[in-house]
Scaffold this active site. Structure first.
Site, PDB file in Angstrom:
ATOM      1  N   TYR A 222     -19.393  36.749 -21.548  1.00 28.23           N
ATOM      2  CA  TYR A 222     -19.913  38.115 -21.419  1.00 28.23           C
ATOM      3  C   TYR A 222     -21.141  38.083 -20.507  1.00 28.23           C
ATOM      4  O   TYR A 222     -21.988  37.190 -20.633  1.00 28.23           O
ATOM      5  CB  TYR A 222     -20.327  38.659 -22.798  1.00 28.23           C
TER       6      TYR A 222
ATOM      7  N   GLU B 103     -21.668  45.603 -16.385  1.00 29.53           N
ATOM      8  CA  GLU B 103     -21.230  44.703 -17.461  1.00 29.53           C
ATOM      9  C   GLU B 103     -19.855  44.117 -17.158  1.00 29.53           C
ATOM     10  O   GLU B 103     -18.961  44.839 -16.711  1.00 29.53           O
ATOM     11  CB  GLU B 103     -21.166  45.490 -18.778  1.00 29.53           C
TER      12      GLU B 103
END
Ligand code: GDP
Ligand code: MN
Length: 382
Positions: A101, A189
């Site tokens: 992530y 993101e």
């Protein structure tokens, strides 16, 4: 402004962030054509601006054209958390060794940028934050210093990314940071950021929020605009430069100042009505603005009555009154209007309107009286 995944990936690509080859499709046939072009196997992905598409059945692997047909047919029209899928992104499927992530966003209280990196990606980051917060390596970045390759290398090591992924990940993070800063994002993101079995690191998903305040320096953002306007009323209001948000009720609302507009919604609710919209015409509103506001509200078929709530400060109520009359002469309004005009030059404003009042144009002395009247005119309590 939130981007769809495919737009976010296109944005990433401009900054050199590696993504999988693919294309968009609005029909099953287009999906097959895009899959043929991307090369099998492919992933068929719902394009909606909400997370957790995978869990909701909006992300499917397809080995051949038949499977693409099946999945594209199932996903188009699917309702994912209230968002109906109208478009798909089809890309060449990746083999996944590891899912990470990565994100950049603004830490307002610390007045700096915040990077988050985790070797435990794929799942929602809120979940990781709740169950295993130590698995997230945060990095506060002073915007003056920025993020260089050395800083990124230390960061990927601290986050515990696999050895073989580190150098590529560090390079990618510097690019993502550039995308976030020079690209004027509020959020950039990647989840998951993957390592493939053959040792490549790339972005498998993209969540990008652009900072609307920077629109003036990004003419290229125009292509992103309009793609997500589902409410025709909001599109109409936007075209007229109005600060409008569509709601579901029957009372159209026009107020000056966001605070007063919100209070107006509250008062309408308090007396049992429902607002059809939020609309702040701002300070110093003239006849043009009032006409535009009335036009937009008038085009909403749910509206049964309109509440014009003005508290004059810098805005002079006599000017507003003239604006209302001029607007009425230009626009044919289908619903009765209730006015509450107070503040600077209120007396003069009421005098201007006095001879024009009727059962279609009503003035009330207070906000509460006006709310009761407009709700009654809209058909009473709901
Ligand atoms: P989200 O659920 O909305 O975040 O959608 P994602 O784009 O993140 O996809 C959800 C999950 O589908 C990912 O975490 C992956 O596990 C899986 N997935 C997506 N693309 C691929 C791919 O190319 N290959 C494989 N094997 N899995 C994929
Ligand atoms: Mn994702």
């Amino acid at each position: 402004m939130d981007l769809f995944e495919y737009q976010g990936k296109q944005y990433f690509a401009r900054f050199g962030i590696p993504i999988s080859p693919g294309g968009v499709a609005d029909t099953v046939d287009e999906a097959v054509a895009q899959a043929d072009a991307a090369g099998y196997p492919v992933v068929v992905k719902a394009q909606v601006k909400v997370g957790g598409r995978g869990k909701a059945g909006g992300v499917k692997l397809a080995a051949d054209a038949d499977e693409v047909r099946t999945h594209a047919g199932n996903i188009l029209g699917l309702d994912i958390k209230g968002h109906v899928v109208k478009r798909l992104w089809i890309e060449h499927a990746s083999d996944i060794a590891r899912e990470y992530y990565a994100s950049f966003t603004l830490d307002r209280s610390a007045k700096c940028h915040l990077g988050m990196l985790s070797a435990e990606g794929g799942v929602e980051i809120e979940e990781v934050a709740a169950t295993n917060p130590d698995a997230i390596a945060t990095l506060r970045i002073d915007p003056v210093d920025g993020l260089g390759l050395d800083g990124a290398r230390a960061w990927v090591a601290r986050a515990g990314l696999d050895e073989e992924a580190r150098e590529q990940a560090a390079e990618l993070l510097v690019k993502l940071y550039t995308c976030y800063t020079e690209g004027d994002c509020d959020l950039a993101e990647i989840n998951p950021l993957i390592l493939t079995p053959d040792g490549r690191v790339h972005a498998l998903d993209a969540k990008v929020t652009l900072d609307a305040n920077a629109t003036f320096r990004h003419p290229e953002w125009e292509e992103f605009e309009g793609s997500d306007v589902e409410d025709e009323r909001e599109a109409r209001a936007k075209a007229r430069g109005l600060n409008y948000i569509g709601l579901d009720g029957t009372v159209g609302i026009i107020a000056n100042g966001a605070g007063l507009a919100m209070s107006t919604l509250d008062v309408v609710n308090q007396v049992g009505g429902t607002a059809a919209n939020f609309l702040d015409i701002g300070g110093g509103a003239n006849a043009d603005v009032m006409a535009a506001a009335l036009e937009v509200i008038n085009s909403d078929p749910k509206v049964q009555a309109i509440f014009v709530n003005i508290f004059g400060g810098i805005t002079r109520v006599d000017e507003v009154a003239k604006g209302v009359l001029e607007a009425l002469s230009r626009v044919d309004i289908g619903s009765p209007i209730v006015l509450r005009l107070d503040g600077t030059n209120a007396e003069a404003g009421r005098a201007i309107l006095a001879e024009h009042l009727s059962d279609r144009l009503v003035a009330e002395p207070t906000m509460l009286d006006a709310a009761r009247r407009v709700v009654a005119l809209a058909g009473g309590q709901s």
